[in-house]
Design an enzyme around this catalytic site. Structure first.
Site, short mmCIF file in Angstrom:
data_model
loop_
_atom_site.label_atom_id
_atom_site.label_comp_id
_atom_site.label_asym_id
_atom_site.label_seq_id
_atom_site.Cartn_x
_atom_site.Cartn_y
_atom_site.Cartn_z
N HIS A 274 -33.34 -67.47 -24.66
CA HIS A 274 -31.85 -66.85 -24.20
C HIS A 274 -31.86 -65.75 -23.80
O HIS A 274 -30.73 -65.11 -23.85
CB HIS A 274 -30.92 -67.55 -25.36
CG HIS A 274 -30.92 -68.88 -25.91
ND1 HIS A 274 -30.07 -69.13 -26.86
CD2 HIS A 274 -31.51 -69.97 -25.40
CE1 HIS A 274 -30.47 -70.41 -27.02
NE2 HIS A 274 -31.06 -70.95 -26.15
N GLU B 276 -28.65 -79.84 -22.54
CA GLU B 276 -29.06 -79.25 -24.05
C GLU B 276 -28.44 -78.12 -24.60
O GLU B 276 -27.80 -78.03 -25.56
CB GLU B 276 -30.60 -79.32 -24.02
CG GLU B 276 -30.89 -79.00 -25.51
CD GLU B 276 -31.03 -77.99 -26.14
OE1 GLU B 276 -31.47 -77.66 -27.38
OE2 GLU B 276 -30.84 -76.82 -25.37
N GLU B 277 -28.23 -77.01 -23.49
CA GLU B 277 -27.88 -75.79 -24.05
C GLU B 277 -26.57 -75.66 -24.59
O GLU B 277 -26.24 -75.17 -25.45
CB GLU B 277 -28.25 -74.60 -22.87
CG GLU B 277 -29.70 -74.32 -22.75
CD GLU B 277 -30.49 -74.00 -23.58
OE1 GLU B 277 -29.88 -73.59 -24.98
OE2 GLU B 277 -31.71 -73.55 -23.52
N HIS C 293 -35.54 -80.37 -21.62
CA HIS C 293 -34.21 -80.56 -20.94
C HIS C 293 -34.49 -79.36 -19.73
O HIS C 293 -34.84 -78.41 -19.84
CB HIS C 293 -33.20 -79.98 -21.89
CG HIS C 293 -33.49 -78.45 -22.38
ND1 HIS C 293 -32.82 -77.30 -21.65
CD2 HIS C 293 -33.90 -77.88 -23.68
CE1 HIS C 293 -33.18 -76.35 -22.64
NE2 HIS C 293 -33.65 -76.61 -23.57
N ASP D 22 -39.62 -78.70 -26.43
CA ASP D 22 -38.57 -77.73 -26.33
C ASP D 22 -38.89 -76.67 -27.36
O ASP D 22 -37.90 -76.14 -28.03
CB ASP D 22 -37.27 -78.46 -26.47
CG ASP D 22 -35.98 -77.36 -26.15
OD1 ASP D 22 -36.38 -76.31 -25.49
OD2 ASP D 22 -35.04 -77.72 -26.66
#
Length: 453
Positions: A420, A322-323, A276, A350
């Site tokens: 993140h 995607e997030e 992604h 991922d």
């Protein structure tokens, strides 16, 4: 006579295996000596940076990856439109203890969670109530009304698989604010999802239920979560001040970026590979998921460099969003179904650009058995496990169309140091580990193309 029969039956298979071994060795030698994956990741991280869906960074990444794949001479490179959510952080996020007997006023390391509705500049304050899980929250019922709920459930350190530990703690981040809002809470603070005690807060997606108030949701570092918990045990009337400025804006047009080498014998059969393109708005999205995107592009680049004409159509796909929405993966699957495309396999990277140790998969017993049968070809490269269940978020929507779904599985024990966070930058990716992952993915695509599944 028996010896002649043996040779007639088994020599072709032996020759085929030797041919595969030679080709895979060639892939690894080329990638580890003159691969492009690492330099391409450097550009994505350092020249473009973070790439939250709907942001200028995401738009720049779309255009750059399109140009990159065109420069490699792929047969077709195109953009697939997709409307994505557009969330902006909007300012500094604050979580502050305001009445500690020991510390007075004390600011904690914090980040608002994705898609959260901010407090605005006025902020809000309230007494804080600690829980370790959503079930524990529900047991408190209306005792949390008018208060700030502090979710302090750690990732289980006894889980050897870090992703399994992450999955066990994720609900408090993704659903905690809504569950607290149902009971009348005015705010939510969550312990960052990391298996390490440090001072780096982790953002991540959270989802609101439209039937309940959208209360602000912020994460604090694991170190500050430990501190807050200790202070609460001594002073139950502890109060927090929250300030955040997040805002959901109108959806924006973005794109999945797709590069393709058309198959020479079975062009209707598609093997998709990629990651992604979006990331969170902190750090550079290096492990999550710049690494997977650059590995996916490298697969097709190596086929072009070798002059290999694949039997089946190969696609490098950079999925968008995607997030905080998964819109790119959903749209890709929708279009594939609408066009009647036949995906035989989809591979997603991922889990970070770390040392590859295997592949996970979901599919039929026959598909997964065929994948596992190739394990001896990967063992010389210390990729030893091809029999784990799994797949990937962006390829998941393809499931009902019948392909085997495959995820690259690296050694991800360090992944949740960076996931993140502002620490997910190019410098924390090891070149050799990243390239070994690209080589493993290319070898697998080569086998899928040659033998089918």
């Amino acid at each position: 006579m028996k010896n002649i029969l043996f040779l007639l039956l088994f020599l072709p298979g032996i020759a085929l295996a030797q041919d595969h071994e030679s080709s895979i060795r060639k892939i690894y030698d080329k990638e580890l000596s003159t691969g492009h994956t690492y330099d391409n990741l450097r550009y994505l991280c350092k020249e473009i940076g973070n790439r939250l869906a709907g942001s200028p960074g995401a738009a720049a990444a779309v255009e750059w990856t399109r140009q990159l794949m065109e420069s490699y001479g792929f047969d077709t490179v195109y953009l697939q439109p997709v409307m994505v959510p557009h969330w902006e952080r909007g300012g500094k996020d604050v979580v502050k203890i305001i009445n500690s007997d020991k510390h007075g006023s004390l600011e904690l390391s914090a980040l608002a969670l994705g898609n959260t509705q901010g407090t605005g500049p006025a902020g809000l304050s309230g007494q804080v109530v600690e829980v370790k899980s959503i079930p524990e929250l529900k047991e408190l019922g209306d005792k949390v009304k008018g208060k700030i709920v502090f979710f302090n459930g750690p990732m289980d350190p006894k889980k050897i698989d870090a992703f399994e530990a992450y999955g066990g703690a994720n609900a408090q981040r993704s659903s905690g604010a809504t569950e607290a809002s149902k009971l009348g809470a005015i705010g939510s603070v969550v312990r960052s999802l990391s298996n390490t005690i440090n001072d780096i807060p982790h953002t991540g997606n959270q989802r609101y239920n439209p039937d309940f108030p959208k209360i602000p949701a912020l994460a604090i570092s694991t170190q500050d979560a430990e501190l807050l918990s200790a202070l609460l045990s001594e002073q139950p009337d502890l109060r927090l001040y929250l300030e955040s400025h997040g805002e959901m804006k109108s959806d924006k047009l973005s794109y999945n970026v797709i590069g393709e080498i058309r198959g020479s014998e079975k062009p209707e059969e598609i093997i998709a590979v990629g990651g992604h393109l979006d990331s969170w708005d902190v750090g550079e999205g290096a492990h999550d998921d710049g690494a997977g995107c650059m590995q996916g592009i490298e697969v097709l680049r190596l086929f072009k460099e070798f002059g290999w004409k694949p039997k089946r159509t190969l696609r490098a796909v950079m999925w968008m969003n995607e997030e905080n929405g998964l819109r790119g993966g959903q749209e890709y699957a929708r279009v594939a179904k609408e066009k009647g495309e036949k995906h035989v396999a989809a591979i997603e990277s991922d889990s970070g650009g770390f040392l590859p140790i295997g592949f996970s998969s979901s599919g039929t017993e026959e598909q997964r058995a065929k994948l596992a049968s190739w394990e001896p070809l990967f063992r010389p490269y210390q990729v030893w496990n091809l029999d784990r269940p799994g797949g990937g978020a962006d390829i998941g929507p393809l499931r009902d169309q019948g392909p085997i779904l495959i995820g690259l599985k690296p050694d991800s024990q360090k992944y949740f140091l960076y996931h993140h966070t502002e620490a997910d930058v190019f410098e924390v990716v090891d070149q050799r580990e990243l390239e070994l992952g690209a080589a493993a993915m290319t070898a697998l695509v080569y086998l899928l193309d040659q033998e089918g599944i």
